[in-house]
Design an enzyme around this catalytic site. Structure first.
Site, mmCIF file in Angstrom:
data_model
loop_
_atom_site.group_PDB
_atom_site.id
_atom_site.type_symbol
_atom_site.label_atom_id
_atom_site.label_comp_id
_atom_site.label_asym_id
_atom_site.label_seq_id
_atom_site.Cartn_x
_atom_site.Cartn_y
_atom_site.Cartn_z
ATOM 1 N N ARG A 10 16.297 133.244 41.005
ATOM 2 C CA ARG A 10 15.991 133.907 42.275
ATOM 3 C C ARG A 10 14.772 134.820 42.139
ATOM 4 O O ARG A 10 14.158 135.192 43.130
ATOM 5 C CB ARG A 10 17.237 134.718 42.661
ATOM 6 N N ALA A 17 20.559 139.692 30.783
ATOM 7 C CA ALA A 17 21.629 140.582 30.312
ATOM 8 C C ALA A 17 21.959 140.275 28.851
ATOM 9 O O ALA A 17 21.977 139.113 28.431
ATOM 10 C CB ALA A 17 22.869 140.403 31.177
ATOM 11 N N GLU A 77 18.198 144.700 43.761
ATOM 12 C CA GLU A 77 19.460 144.127 44.239
ATOM 13 C C GLU A 77 20.559 144.844 43.485
ATOM 14 O O GLU A 77 20.803 144.559 42.313
ATOM 15 C CB GLU A 77 19.518 142.623 43.957
ATOM 16 N N CYS A 92 28.495 141.222 43.172
ATOM 17 C CA CYS A 92 28.061 142.337 44.022
ATOM 18 C C CYS A 92 28.544 142.112 45.443
ATOM 19 O O CYS A 92 28.724 143.045 46.204
ATOM 20 C CB CYS A 92 26.544 142.433 43.995
#
Ligand code: NAP
Ligand code: MG
Length: 486
Positions: A167, A184, A258, A292
């Site tokens: 994205r 991550a 985000e 999220c």
């Protein structure tokens, strides 16, 4: 069936800088664990700030050449990468499940979703366009063009190891930006496999530089302070987002954020109950609640609250929890022991304040980090889980008496990513949909994410949007030439 061990052994585990795989400074490595078993499945390079420095310098040196490549060239790289991802969907899904835990069916879903950002932005790359106008006094022409913003810092979370990367990488490639990327620490393998795919698709050296590390703040801090990076695009917690927004000030960098959410799920008195329960299962159990966009607070009209709660609890209790690579498992482990401890503490706080456990509510024994799907009724709105991202499969139900009260409760949070709304009354849907303080509303659905949509939040859930028509704009700057008419 493909052997996961062989697949993982085939992934490059070094840093990727200037088109070359390389060891971290001093040969440092860090382990990657399978959260379903607690086993170490790989070791990847543990990059230092010196490694980070080389990566951002490469991105800076490559920017001008990359910006000059024809949009069609960049478009075709993305399109080829999309095709390769889809050809290798099963392999990528297995890698993802092994490092992150989500059930294979969901990992396959994420591979398709993540790949779609490349297809979407391959189509956007050749449609950037510009504008041409005449000033009000008729004396000047204004020729507006859009240029890549410059080298970008990309930082992603562990919960969607492929899609959170594509994205950002998709629009950056489409716009002509070079990148430094830190996936991550607990889920680097999917991202490293993606690098090989982009190289195979023809991405030139230096455009994408990847540093895995256990020292995120020093690696990312090096990039933020470099004076070379022009933009940061971050997905992760609000807490870390705020740190990066602060660091971006020094060099006046563009930011896309985000961040976390605290999604309300509002079930009005006239809602189609079965649809609402289907939506709740999706919005709560997708990714084990580690999203999220996960529904965090269920507000249900008093007249249907007990029916909704018992139907939801029945569906949740019927789910099979286990290792996501096994057949029949539909809920995987949480990411780590801290994730489980956080959920346990939130449930015990809610129960201490009077909540009833309808199903679940007790951690499962290891190995692996499992917590069962849980429904809590009669939740006191003062409970900690009302203003904490649960990030686990726990659905707290709170009753309301009129829709305005539900709206007040829904908006009583510093976050504003997504809200879910179940009603068949068109006027009510449009009014509540307008007044919910969020960037996205799921109306009679528990799923809002799609590459064609401008994903993102308001308030402390973030800045900017990813995907849709505006996704590429986040990586572009406007420039105009003012030309006197002769
Ligand atoms: P996180 O702790 O904020 O980490 C996100 C990324 O930032 C990771 O790569 C992490 O590295 C890195 N990081 C951590 N501390 C840093 C620092 N001081 N400086 C620079 N980078 C740092 O979030 P997470 O626990 O991975 O993910 C869960 C969060 O992401 C949730 O809040 C969730 O809501 C949010 N999220 C938001 C969206 C959205 O689109 N709005 C999507 C998915 C997830 P390490 O891995 O080394 O810690
Ligand atoms: Mg973290």
């Amino acid at each position: 069936m493909t052997d996961v061990k062989d697949l993982i052994a085939g992934i490059h585990t070094g840093l990727f800088i200037d088109g070359k795989w390389q060891d971290a400074e001093g040969g440092s490595t860090m382990n990657v664990e399978n959260p379903a078993t607690g086993e170490v499945i790989a070791a990847v390079a543990d990059g230092s700030s010196a490694d980070a420095r080389r990566a951002i310098e490469t991105a800076g040196d490559t920017q001008a050449d990359w910006a000059r490549t024809p949009p069609r060239t960049r478009s075709e790289i993305l399109r080829r990468a999309y095709d390769i991802i889809m050809d290798r969907a099963e392999e990528l899904a297995l890698i993802m499940t092994s490092e992150m835990g989500k059930p294979l069916a969901e990992a396959r879903g994420e591979v398709a979703y993540g790949a779609e950002f490349f297809r979407w932005f391959s189509e956007e790359a050749v449609r950037v366009g510009g504008d041409q106008t005449t000033t009000g006094d008729g004396k000047n022409r204004i020729l507006v063009s859009k240029q890549p913003v410059g080298p970008c810092v990309l930082v992603t979370p562990w919960n969607f190891p492929l899609a959170m990367g594509t994205r950002k990488i998709g629009p950056a490639i489409a716009a002509g930006c070079t990148m430094v990327f830190k996936p991550a620490g607990v889920t680097p393998l999917t991202s490293l496999a993606l690098v090989d795919i982009l190289v195979e698709a023809g991405l030139p050296p230096g455009v994408l530089n990847v540093v895995t590390t256990s020292s995120s703040s020093s690696v990312v801090g090096t990039w933020m302070n470099s004076g070379i990076a022009r933009k940061v695009s971050f997905t992760g917690s609000t807490e870390v987002g705020k740190i990066l927004i602060g660091q971006s000030a020094d060099n006046v960098m563009r930011t896309s954020m985000e961040l976390g959410g605290n999604a309300p799920f509002v079930v009005c008195r006239d809602a189609d109950l079965d649809k609402a329960v289907d939506g709740a299962m999706m919005a709560k159990l997708r990714n084990m609640g580690e999203a999220c966009t996960a529904a965090n607070r269920f507000f249900v009209h008093r007249s249907i609250a007990s029916d909704f709660t018992s139907k939801l609890a029945e569906r949740m209790a019927a789910r099979t929890v286990g290792n996501g690579t096994e057949d029949g498992v539909d809920v995987g482990p949480l990411i780590d022991a801290d994730g489980v401890a956080k959920v346990e503490a939130l449930v015990s706080d809610a129960v201490g304040r009077g909540a009833t456990v309808v199903t679940g509510g007790t951690k499962q024994d290891g190995p692996g980090y499992f917590y069962p799907p849980t429904v809590l009724a009669d939740v006191n709105p003062e409970s900690d889980l009302m203003d904490t991202e649960i990030f686990g499969p726990v659905a707290p139900v709170i009753t309301f008496d009129d829709e305005d009260e539900a709206l007040r409760l829904a908006n009583a949070t510093p976050w504003g990513l997504v809200g879910y709304l179940f009603t068949q009354d068109v006027d009510l849907a449009l009014r509540l949909g307008d007044e919910m303080e969020v960037g996205m509303v799921g109306l009679n659905t528990g799923l809002v994410s799609n590459p064609a949509a401008p994903f993102g939040g308001i308030k402390q859930s973030g800045l900017g949007r990813e995907g849709g028509k505006v996704g590429i704009e986040e990586f572009l700057e406007y420039k105009y030439l003012a030309i006197p008419k002769t």
